[in-house]
Design an enzyme around this catalytic site. Structure first.
Site: not given
Length: 192
Positions: A19, A74, A94
């Protein structure tokens, strides 16, 4: 006033479990778009906590709808309109959500986080401006390497890790410093 959020670039790189690199490359792409920076402030948002166990719902990796994924951390991108006096919403990018890209901040927040979890699963948010993120982020990917120098999961691309030349002698990786130290503020998810 109608201000549509930018679409995800067609050439946006994505690899599951990477991520911070996905968001780095996305923000780097956004930063090259001068018209985008006229209308939007761009941020990297690190989601973690001291126990490195945060619960996020509506993630693609969830084995069952309605069940959270537990991440150690994250990272997402957030675009906020520069003219905050308008009714225009902020948007979340995201790569790992089932909610779509981009999704309004309000929708993302309500459908991704819950106040009804154990304290050790509560999310904290570290908000870092795009300029600081692009200037200071360095990763040698060591957090994704197991014993015998093989990756836990294949990296986003074969190129060398994101380690800007100007930081090469300061850090091999500062991912966790960014999560826990460098930032404008840290905010806990509401418990009410």
């Amino acid at each position: 006033m109608t201000l549509k959020p930018p679409d995800l670039p067609q050439d946006a790189a994505y690899t599951s479990h990477w991520c911070e690199e996905n968001v780095y490359l996305l923000i780097q792409s956004f930063s090259r778009n001068s018209s985008l920076s006229e209308d939007w402030d761009v941020f990297a948002v690190f989601i973690s906590n001291h126990s490195k166990t945060v619960a996020l719902w509506n993630q693609k990796l969830s084995e069952e709808l309605g069940c959270p994924v537990i991440w150690d951390y994250h990272v997402v991108a957030v675009l906020r309109p520069r003219n905050i006096s308008t009714s225009i919403q902020s948007w979340v990018y995201d790569f790992d959500t089932r909610l779509g890209i981009p999704v309004t901040f309000d929708t993302y927040y309500v459908q991704t986080f819950s106040a009804n979890v154990l304290d050790e699963l509560q999310s904290y948010f570290r908000v870092v401006s795009a300029n600081v993120f692009l200037d200071r982020f360095a990763s040698d990917r060591s957090h994704m390497v197991r014993e015998f120098n093989s990756y836990l999961l294949a990296p986003i691309h074969d190129s060398s890790p994101l380690l800007p030349e100007r930081l090469r002698f300061q850090y091999t990786s500062n991912l966790f410093l960014l999560i826990h130290r460098y930032a404008a503020r840290i905010v806990r998810a509401p418990t009410t």
